[in-house]
Design a protein around this motif. Structure first.
Motif, PDB file in Angstrom:
ATOM      1  N   ILE A 213       0.851  -1.196   0.000  1.00  0.00           N
ATOM      2  CA  ILE A 213       0.000   0.000   0.000  1.00  0.00           C
ATOM      3  C   ILE A 213       0.884   1.243   0.000  1.00  0.00           C
ATOM      4  O   ILE A 213       1.760   1.370   0.854  1.00  0.00           O
ATOM      5  N   ASN A 214       0.632   2.148  -0.918  1.00  0.00           N
ATOM      6  CA  ASN A 214       1.335   3.432  -0.936  1.00  0.00           C
ATOM      7  C   ASN A 214       0.353   4.511  -0.486  1.00  0.00           C
ATOM      8  O   ASN A 214      -0.287   5.182  -1.302  1.00  0.00           O
ATOM      9  N   LEU A 215       0.216   4.650   0.823  1.00  0.00           N
ATOM     10  CA  LEU A 215      -0.748   5.607   1.350  1.00  0.00           C
ATOM     11  C   LEU A 215      -0.317   7.049   1.110  1.00  0.00           C
ATOM     12  O   LEU A 215      -1.152   7.941   0.967  1.00  0.00           O
ATOM     13  N   GLU A 216       1.003   7.273   1.060  1.00  0.00           N
ATOM     14  CA  GLU A 216       1.484   8.628   0.774  1.00  0.00           C
ATOM     15  C   GLU A 216       1.026   9.080  -0.612  1.00  0.00           C
ATOM     16  O   GLU A 216       0.805  10.278  -0.842  1.00  0.00           O
ATOM     17  N   GLU A 220      -0.598  12.640  -1.890  1.00  0.00           N
ATOM     18  CA  GLU A 220      -0.063  13.408  -3.018  1.00  0.00           C
ATOM     19  C   GLU A 220      -1.127  13.665  -4.079  1.00  0.00           C
ATOM     20  O   GLU A 220      -1.138  14.726  -4.720  1.00  0.00           O
ATOM     21  N   ALA A 221      -2.043  12.730  -4.241  1.00  0.00           N
ATOM     22  CA  ALA A 221      -3.115  12.889  -5.235  1.00  0.00           C
ATOM     23  C   ALA A 221      -4.314  13.650  -4.676  1.00  0.00           C
ATOM     24  O   ALA A 221      -5.289  13.878  -5.400  1.00  0.00           O
ATOM     25  N   GLY A 222      -4.255  14.024  -3.420  1.00  0.00           N
ATOM     26  CA  GLY A 222      -5.352  14.768  -2.809  1.00  0.00           C
ATOM     27  C   GLY A 222      -6.555  13.915  -2.439  1.00  0.00           C
ATOM     28  O   GLY A 222      -7.646  14.445  -2.227  1.00  0.00           O
ATOM     29  N   MET A 223      -6.369  12.602  -2.333  1.00  0.00           N
ATOM     30  CA  MET A 223      -7.484  11.713  -2.010  1.00  0.00           C
ATOM     31  C   MET A 223      -7.742  11.605  -0.521  1.00  0.00           C
ATOM     32  O   MET A 223      -8.859  11.307  -0.092  1.00  0.00           O
ATOM     33  N   ILE A 224      -6.695  11.788   0.279  1.00  0.00           N
ATOM     34  CA  ILE A 224      -6.838  11.888   1.722  1.00  0.00           C
ATOM     35  C   ILE A 224      -5.981  13.052   2.185  1.00  0.00           C
ATOM     36  O   ILE A 224      -5.114  13.541   1.439  1.00  0.00           O
ATOM     37  N   GLY A 225      -6.216  13.517   3.409  1.00  0.00           N
ATOM     38  CA  GLY A 225      -5.429  14.608   3.945  1.00  0.00           C
ATOM     39  C   GLY A 225      -4.180  14.112   4.646  1.00  0.00           C
ATOM     40  O   GLY A 225      -4.131  12.950   5.084  1.00  0.00           O
TER      41      GLY A 225
END
Length: 264
Positions: A213-216, A220-225
């Motif tokens: 999983i690449n949560l970062e 970066e894509a603005g999907m989570i803060g």
């Protein structure tokens, strides 16, 4: 010997409509009774957990495919899940205290692999543990280590998930596949949206999780803060997972009070 003549009301007595509703499987399994079956699946487990005075749990997720004698990292993951089950049971309040309440009881999906290991560790500590099993196309059988009276089987994933979440004081996630990811993101979403109380979420073996999983990238894509990355922590092993829970304020010892579950 003469045959007994049929009773004049034999057809009425034999009619499915004459069955008591609670003893009529055709009626209970009808699609129109789905809501009733939901309620029954909730109530059966809820009653048993209350009878055992289980107020809160520590939920352990992980792959059913991990084996104690498996290849690669499998033996390590199994051993650490087993150790965590024992540690949490010995230190967390799973034994009945003077208040008559059990806290932080190990709860798993009830199957093999990581789930078996965590239930096994709890059993070795002499503590009860819970197995929330689910009916699958290839029948899942409960492992041999969950407390028999606290070993449940669900038809509905939704109701099983509710029982896993509603008493959880913490979530510890060992390496796993689709099912583990599903449960992990379910709890992360509940935390992110404020639909569940603030509970610590710990993912064991950082290298594994960062490889799958690449949560970062979501940040970066603005999907989570950026703050959403603080909803969980990584731990290297069982002791590290327990330390993470303590650092995040896990409630350890029962205090007098009701065994009411959290509202989610």
């Amino acid at each position: 010997m003469t045959d007994t003549p049929p009773r004049p009301n034999a057809a009425q007595l034999a009619s499915p409509s004459y069955r008591l509703a609670v003893l009529d499987p055709d009626f209970l399994l009808n699609p129109s009774m789905r809501g009733v079956r939901f309620l029954l699946e909730f109530a059966k487990a809820d009653e048993a957990l209350r009878a055992w005075q289980v107020r809160s749990t520590i939920v352990v997720f992980g792959s059913a495919r991990v084996r104690e004698d498996g290849a690669g990292r499998h033996p390590f993951w199994y051993a650490e899940a087993r150790a965590f089950g024992r540690i949490a049971s010995e230190r967390g309040g799973a034994f009945l205290g003077r208040s008559g309440i059990r806290d932080n009881v190990i709860a798993t999906g009830g199957g093999p692999g990581i789930m078996e290991a965590a239930n096994r560790g709890a059993q070795e500590a002499g503590a009860p543990s819970i197995g929330f099993n689910i009916m699958l196309p290839h029948e899942q059988e409960p492992n041999a280590y969950s407390t028999p009276e606290l070993t449940f089987r669900f038809h509905y994933f939704a109701m099983r998930k509710m029982h896993l979440a509603m008493r959880a004081n913490a979530l510890v996630v060992f390496p796993g596949g689709f099912g583990t990811l599903d449960e992990l993101f379910e709890l992360l979403t509940l935390r992110q949206t404020g639909k569940a109380p603030v509970i610590p979420i710990v993912m064991v073996d950082e290298a594994y999780w960062r490889s799958v999983i690449n949560l970062e990238a979501l940040v970066e894509a603005g999907m989570i803060g950026p703050a959403d990355l603080g909803l969980f922590r990584f731990a290297p092993d069982a002791e590290g997972a327990w330390a993470c829970l303590m650092e995040q304020g896990l409630e350890q010892v029962s205090a007098p009070g009701s065994a009411a579950p959290k509202d989610i």
